[in-house]
Design a protein around this motif. Structure first.
Motif, PDB file in Angstrom:
ATOM      1  N   CYS A  84       0.838  -1.203   0.000  1.00 30.76           N
ATOM      2  CA  CYS A  84       0.000   0.000   0.000  1.00 30.76           C
ATOM      3  C   CYS A  84       0.863   1.239   0.000  1.00 30.76           C
ATOM      4  O   CYS A  84       0.354   2.338   0.111  1.00 30.76           O
ATOM      5  CB  CYS A  84      -0.905   0.022   1.206  1.00 30.76           C
ATOM      6  N   CYS A  90       4.909   0.594   3.659  1.00 31.22           N
ATOM      7  CA  CYS A  90       6.204  -0.020   3.922  1.00 31.22           C
ATOM      8  C   CYS A  90       7.308   0.658   3.117  1.00 31.22           C
ATOM      9  O   CYS A  90       8.423   0.828   3.599  1.00 31.22           O
ATOM     10  CB  CYS A  90       6.161  -1.495   3.568  1.00 31.22           C
ATOM     11  N   CYS A 115       2.064  -7.656   5.305  1.00 26.64           N
ATOM     12  CA  CYS A 115       1.512  -8.144   4.041  1.00 26.64           C
ATOM     13  C   CYS A 115       2.489  -9.085   3.355  1.00 26.64           C
ATOM     14  O   CYS A 115       2.093 -10.101   2.801  1.00 26.64           O
ATOM     15  CB  CYS A 115       1.209  -6.980   3.118  1.00 26.64           C
TER      16      CYS A 115
HETATM   17  S1  SF4 Z   1       2.155  -4.126   5.976  1.00 31.46           S
HETATM   18 FE1  SF4 Z   1       0.803  -4.019   4.206  1.00 31.46          FE
HETATM   19  S2  SF4 Z   1      -0.853  -2.633   4.794  1.00 31.46           S
HETATM   20 FE2  SF4 Z   1       0.822  -2.362   6.262  1.00 31.46          FE
HETATM   21  S3  SF4 Z   1       1.996  -0.658   5.453  1.00 31.46           S
HETATM   22 FE3  SF4 Z   1       2.942  -2.519   4.674  1.00 31.46          FE
HETATM   23  S4  SF4 Z   1       1.965  -2.904   2.711  1.00 31.46           S
HETATM   24 FE4  SF4 Z   1       0.708  -1.417   3.782  1.00 31.46          FE
END
Ligand code: SF4
Lengths: 307, 157
Positions: B29, B32, B96
């Motif tokens: 998204c 990260c 994720c």
């Molecule tokens: S873990 Fe997934 S939802 Fe959370 S910031 Fe990273 S990519 Fe985005």
């Protein structure tokens, strides 16, 4: 006896391993100073050594398109050119290992071999980024090469010789920097262009064209090109310091003067943003060449009046 | 110590001290990715460890993946991985990348990075803080030095 002396000169001191080690040390100084300017801690002292050693032990991927022999050979030629030119300049304040009438031109063109090989290496693959990088590398070569050469020839005209050690003997203790300020500035900025450092790093602009001409290189090839660049840094600094800053007699003088120069380079690097390739060419041809030519004219006329 | 051992130790030393990273977004998204960029800023100064962000996969040693692997990103991810020269390592950053996270069960994702590539280090968090990412990189380097399994649950608690 002579053979042994020649071998030592070629492989250990002042050519070969010594220049390589010196080049990596100067690379570290450059990166460290850069980091300090950006308020960072910066790399550890052995960083360039570790980088090169790691690259040398990595797999080398040879792309199928393009000539494999050229792909493997170009880095070797590039490094060999840079190392050979080290034999003609007073590295570490030592006397040039070899010298003959006209070695100034030979040394300068051996240095350009690195850039030329980088350009050819980029053009030797079908990768778009490499191709764009190669075009930019060669375009830039044509823009800074002439002014840089003219700037280095200024002291030669004053010394009436094309031999590096005679020029240095003539320039010893005479700070050409004040006699030929334009030449000095052009030489310093030309060095930035030669080393593809900011603001002249459009050929390897990582935000636009990945890594420029060397995008496809991995492992050994990349290591050799990087080593060539490090060696070129040392040789360029040595030449400018010897010609313009009153010679480099002995190790302490050499270290002091080249480091002061390097500090200047780092200052320019961290102050100025990257120029577009057309701006680079414009800058060199519109300002660099004309200014240095004007200075040349003054020099030649002055020499004529004196004679 | 045999000669071979000395050479191997030297290679490991060089590898541990100069990890160049390649960053690839497999469908994250962007949370990260922003954290990874923050990690590379002067404030955290990863150049201390020799870490350098490289654009070309050919120059990289460590592939940092973020996010679940989408159907579209899968081919590209594999390609980038194949383009990297050996030896190479993969770090999965974010919940994720580890499990699919909030995207779990979506119609357009394959799942976590582990289903496509062999992953060496997992860094949990949504998104993980820069400190956590640095810790992950340091764990990877420690693992290179001493390849015995390091999963230490007590330490994690
Ligand atoms: S873990 Fe997934 S939802 Fe959370 S910031 Fe990273 S990519 Fe985005």
């Amino acid at each position: 006896m002579d053979t042994i002396r020649d071998l030592v000169t070629l492989f250990f001191f002042p050519g070969g391993l010594f220049v390589l080690a010196l080049g990596m040390s100067y690379e570290w100084v450059d990166r460290k100073l850069m980091a300090r300017v950006q308020n960072r801690v910066g790399p550890r002292w052995f960083q360039p050594f570790a980088d090169i050693a790691k690259l040398l032990t990595k797999e080398e991927v040879i792309p199928l398109d393009g000539n494999g022999l050229l792909f493997l050979g170009l880095p070797i030629v590039a490094l060999a050119g840079a190392l050979t030119s080290a034999l003609y300049v007073p590295v570490a304040g030592w006397h040039p290992a070899y010298s003959f009438q006209g070695d100034l031109i030979v040394a300068l063109y051996l240095l350009s071999l690195l850039t030329l090989c980088t350009g050819l290496a980029g053009a030797n693959t079908s990768d778009h980024f490499s191709l764009v990088g190669a075009t930019r590398t060669l375009t830039q070569l044509f823009s800074y090469e002439a002014p840089f050469l003219l700037a280095m020839l200024g002291p030669a005209v004053m010394a009436h010789t094309w031999q590096i050690n005679e020029i240095i003997a003539d320039a010893d203790g005479r700070w050409m920097l004040f006699l030929q300020p334009i030449g000095f500035i052009v030489a310093l900025i030309g060095l930035l262009g030669k080393l593809e450092m900011s603001p002249f790093n459009a050929p390897e602009a990582e935000t636009e064209i990945v890594a420029g001409a060397l995008t496809e290189y991995s492992g050994r090839g990349l290591a050799l090109f990087r080593l060539g660049r490090h060696v070129e840094l040392v040789i360029g600094l040595t030449m400018v310091a010897a010609f313009y800053m009153g010679g480099v007699n002995g190790l302490p003088m050499f270290v002091l003067k080249t480091l002061i120069l390097l500090l200047g380079l780092v200052g320019i690097q961290s102050l100025v943003a990257r120029l577009r390739i057309d701006q680079t060419v414009g800058l060199w041809w519109r300002w660099g060449s004309l200014l240095v030519l004007a200075q040349w004219l003054v020099l030649v006329v002055w020499e004529g009046v004196q004679a | 110590m045999t000669w071979q051992q000395v050479v191997d130790d030297f290679k490991t030393w060089a590898r541990v001290n100069s990890p160049w990273v390649v960053h690839f977004n497999t469908g994250s998204c962007n949370g990260c990715d922003i954290e990874i960029l923050a990690t590379l800023t002067p404030r955290y100064d990863l150049e201390r460890f020799g870490v350098k962000l490289e654009g070309s996969p050919r120059h990289g040693d460590v592939l940092i993946c973020t996010g679940p692997v989408t159907l579209q990103a899968r081919d590209r991810l594999l390609r980038v991985y194949e383009q990297m020269p050996e030896p190479k390592f993969v770090i999965a950053v974010g919940s994720c990348a580890i499990s699919g996270g909030v995207f779990q069960g979506c119609y357009n994702i394959i799942g976590h990075v582990d289903e496509v590539l062999p992953v060496d280090v997992y860094i949990p968090g949504c998104p993980p803080r820069p400190e956590a990412i640095i810790d992950g990189v340091v764990k990877l380097l420690g693992h290179l030095k001493d390849p015995a399994p390091q999963a230490n649950i007590e330490e994690a608690n």
